[in-house]
Design a protein around this motif. Structure first.
Motif, PDB file in Angstrom:
ATOM      1  N   MET A  59       0.825  -1.205   0.000  1.00 33.91           N
ATOM      2  CA  MET A  59       0.000   0.000   0.000  1.00 33.91           C
ATOM      3  C   MET A  59       0.862   1.259   0.000  1.00 33.91           C
ATOM      4  N   PHE A  60       1.921   1.262   0.807  1.00 34.48           N
ATOM      5  CA  PHE A  60       2.764   2.452   0.888  1.00 34.48           C
ATOM      6  C   PHE A  60       3.705   2.573  -0.305  1.00 34.48           C
ATOM      7  N   ILE A  61       4.074   1.451  -0.896  1.00 41.42           N
ATOM      8  CA  ILE A  61       4.861   1.514  -2.130  1.00 41.42           C
ATOM      9  C   ILE A  61       4.042   2.185  -3.234  1.00 41.42           C
ATOM     10  N   PHE A  62       2.774   1.796  -3.337  1.00 41.71           N
ATOM     11  CA  PHE A  62       1.891   2.430  -4.328  1.00 41.71           C
ATOM     12  C   PHE A  62       1.655   3.901  -3.991  1.00 41.71           C
ATOM     13  N   TYR A 123      -8.624  -4.559  -1.779  1.00 43.50           N
ATOM     14  CA  TYR A 123      -9.514  -5.704  -1.999  1.00 43.50           C
ATOM     15  C   TYR A 123      -8.870  -6.986  -1.463  1.00 43.50           C
ATOM     16  N   LEU A 124      -7.591  -7.194  -1.779  1.00 42.12           N
ATOM     17  CA  LEU A 124      -6.907  -8.387  -1.294  1.00 42.12           C
ATOM     18  C   LEU A 124      -6.770  -8.376   0.225  1.00 42.12           C
ATOM     19  N   ALA A 125      -6.471  -7.201   0.791  1.00 37.01           N
ATOM     20  CA  ALA A 125      -6.266  -7.100   2.238  1.00 37.01           C
ATOM     21  C   ALA A 125      -7.538  -7.392   3.021  1.00 37.01           C
ATOM     22  N   ILE A 126      -8.695  -7.014   2.485  1.00 35.14           N
ATOM     23  CA  ILE A 126      -9.963  -7.184   3.213  1.00 35.14           C
ATOM     24  C   ILE A 126     -10.674  -8.479   2.830  1.00 35.14           C
ATOM     25  N   CYS A 127     -10.660  -8.823   1.563  1.00 36.22           N
ATOM     26  CA  CYS A 127     -11.402 -10.002   1.103  1.00 36.22           C
ATOM     27  C   CYS A 127     -10.587 -11.294   1.194  1.00 36.22           C
ATOM     28  N   TYR A 132      -3.037 -12.671   1.816  1.00 31.77           N
ATOM     29  CA  TYR A 132      -2.614 -11.358   1.299  1.00 31.77           C
ATOM     30  C   TYR A 132      -1.124 -11.331   0.981  1.00 31.77           C
ATOM     31  N   SER A 133      -0.304 -11.798   1.921  1.00 29.19           N
ATOM     32  CA  SER A 133       1.150 -11.713   1.745  1.00 29.19           C
ATOM     33  C   SER A 133       1.634 -12.539   0.561  1.00 29.19           C
ATOM     34  N   SER A 134       0.965 -13.660   0.306  1.00 34.45           N
ATOM     35  CA  SER A 134       1.391 -14.517  -0.804  1.00 34.45           C
ATOM     36  C   SER A 134       0.845 -14.039  -2.146  1.00 34.45           C
ATOM     37  N   LEU A 135      -0.260 -13.275  -2.115  1.00 34.43           N
ATOM     38  CA  LEU A 135      -0.883 -12.816  -3.358  1.00 34.43           C
ATOM     39  C   LEU A 135      -0.216 -11.575  -3.930  1.00 34.43           C
ATOM     40  N   ILE A 136       0.297 -10.705  -3.055  1.00 37.30           N
ATOM     41  CA  ILE A 136       0.914  -9.469  -3.539  1.00 37.30           C
ATOM     42  C   ILE A 136       2.211  -9.222  -2.760  1.00 37.30           C
ATOM     43  N   GLY A 137       3.323  -9.412  -3.456  1.00 32.08           N
ATOM     44  CA  GLY A 137       4.629  -9.220  -2.853  1.00 32.08           C
ATOM     45  C   GLY A 137       5.386  -8.099  -3.523  1.00 32.08           C
TER      46      GLY A 137
END
Length: 316
Positions: A59-62, A123-127, A132-137
């Motif tokens: 989130m902070f990188i974005f 969306y990934l963080a809440i749903c 989450y950690s494995s879906l977006i690195g």
């Protein structure tokens, strides 16, 4: 080629804020201070995210790249605007005018994609919190950001190379404080019907399509929040996306205010002042949205202040 009674345009004269030049000194000071705050606020976020370990999350990188786009977008317009205010108008070569138009477009469209990537992250963080950690690195974050910059740059550059081949003849003044798309294309004497269709398709790809994805993401997020049984969990979930949702409303709200209007309004002075919404207002308030409403940013700022305090105390 230009007609016999027309001359080829080589320079564009920007009229700026006609009728307000008697207040040019206060205007200059206000916009200079605003530009300084925009640079300061966004550069602080860029620096904090780049140097603080606990902020090196997706989130902070974005958010860092959103701040980079904010700084570049504002810088592509405001320095020239300050010159125009101070000297009651400004002249620049035609190619510089077109370059400003498309560099401004690149930075603005990149924001659309970064905002939609941020909504996907929420969306990934809440749903899907457990995965989450494995879906977006970090690797995927970099790919998404570089992909956004690359796609927007390629599409916008294609328009740029088409536009520089047009004939610009006759009058050479633009009643604006920068080379915006509408006023600039009014100076073209070539047939631009296919070019306008191309621009319309690009606008759908780079503005409306991302907006549709954001709406879809938040629809899924709200459904997931409604299914939560605990009121505390619902509040926590809302708080994790509140800053981003505020950014979405501010950014797209300003775009709608400027571009979703009648053709008469788009060519009037009203649209000129509306343009200030996304050129200076949105880049100005984005750092405040995230710094005032995000505990991680506050924590990083306090850490920096404490380190400076210890350094000053050690020196004395």
């Amino acid at each position: 080629m230009c007609e016999e009674n027309q001359t080829q345009i080589t320079e564009i004269h920007l009229l700026g804020f006609r009728g307000l030049y008697k207040y040019k000194i206060p205007l200059f000071i206000v916009f200079l201070l605003t530009y300084t705050l925009i640079l300061g606020g966004n550069l602080i976020i860029i620096l904090l995210v780049s140097t603080t370990d606990h902020l090196k999350t997706p989130m902070f990188i974005f958010l860092k790249h959103l701040s980079i786009a904010d700084v570049l977008l504002t810088t592509s317009v405001v320095p020239m605007m300050l010159h125009i205010i101070l000297f009651e108008g400004g002249t620049l070569p035609l190619w510089v005018c077109i370059l400003q138009l498309y560099s401004f477009g690149i930075f603005g469209f990149v924001q659309c994609y970064i905002i939609v990537i941020m909504s996907y992250d929420r969306y990934l963080a809440i749903c899907h919190p457990l995965h989450y950690s494995s879906l977006i690195g970090p690797d995927l974050c970099l790919q998404l950001v570089l992909g956004s910059w690359s796609l927007v740059t390629v599409l916008t550059s294609a328009e740029f190379f088409v536009s520089i081949q047009f004939n610009f003849c006759g009058m050479n003044y633009v009643d604006h404080f920068f080379c915006d798309f509408g006023p600039t294309t009014e100076l073209v004497t070539s047939d631009i019907s296919s070019f306008l269709l191309q621009d319309f398709v690009y606008s759908i790809l780079m503005m409306l399509f991302p907006f549709a994805l954001i709406i879809l993401s938040y629809f899924c997020i709200f459904l997931a929040i409604l299914k939560m049984s605990s009121a505390t969990s619902k509040r926590k979930a809302f708080s994790t996306c509140s800053s981003h949702l505020t950014t979405v409303c501010v950014y797209y709200g300003t775009l709608i205010a400027v571009y979703m209007t009648s053709s008469e309004e788009r060519t009037s002075d009203i649209n000129k002042y509306r343009s200030l919404l996304y050129i200076v207002v949105t880049p100005l308030i984005n750092p405040f949205i995230y710094s005032l409403r995000n505990h991680e940013i506050k924590r990083a700022l306090m850490k920096v202040q404490m380190c400076r305090g210890f350094e000053n105390g050690w020196k004395t």
